[in-house]
Write an enzyme that holds these catalytic residues in place. Sequence first.
Site, short mmCIF file in Angstrom:
data_model
loop_
_atom_site.label_atom_id
_atom_site.label_comp_id
_atom_site.label_asym_id
_atom_site.label_seq_id
_atom_site.Cartn_x
_atom_site.Cartn_y
_atom_site.Cartn_z
CB CYS A 1 22.34 14.52 5.36
SG CYS A 1 23.46 15.93 5.18
CD GLU B 1 24.70 16.89 1.90
OE1 GLU B 1 24.02 16.77 2.94
OE2 GLU B 1 25.26 17.96 1.56
#
Length: 264
Positions: free
Chosen positions: A67, A33
């Site tokens: 994020c 990720e």
Amino acid sequence: SDIPSIISMTGSLATGKQIMASAAQNMTKVSLELGGKAPVIVMDDCDIDRAVADIWNSRSLYSGQICNSPERIYVQEGVYNEFLEKLVTQVKSTKVGLPNDKDVQMCGLIHRMQLDKVADMVKVAVDDGARIETGGKFNFNVPSGYHFEPTVLTNVQQKDAIMRQEIFGPVLPVMKFQTLDEALKLANDCDYGLTSSIFTSNAATVHRVMTELKFGETYINRDHFEAIQGFHAGWRKSGIGGADGKHGLMEYLGTRCVYWNLHS
């Protein structure tokens, strides 16, 4: 075994590339990720108050160091002025302080390097023509930590670094658009593809956006937080694999197919 079956990491694109290169030596599976540059599309038929609240609540949490946090806002021109006025008011009202302070809404950045990065990105944006609507500088009113003022920028352009590179801080650049076609083009004009969102009351718009936004997650009329039963996964340079839900669990499992002839 000295060789792991999978390497899972949440971090930067640069680190992800290095891990992939190392993992390739043994063909080790990776689940990465990486960065995000989440766009938000605000249509003129949406609930403006809800949009403002959800966008800033998502951005201010952990001072924007998440994020899937909103990174760039595209507002349809019919509601641009109203949205901007309400957003600036909301951002100005943010209570900044230390984690244990009463009713604090936003704290500092993780370290001085990140503080300097955010400040440098804002400075470059301003040098390129951006206008600071609120914030835009170091916050020295908090006794400790690395604090940057909650910031809203306007008069930005799609080519600007502030619209293309991950900020990871309490800064929101805002642009206006005319049509949904234009908004989708702007939103997809990005190297990353983790999260995205739209605020609208039109179901047809929602169905179109669901299929045309090139992002692993899209939030409709809500904040930018995934559910544990969903699948948090990015497209393009936002990573490989994902987490959460059934699909996230499958990342850590291998498949085996067995064919047994019982008649031999």
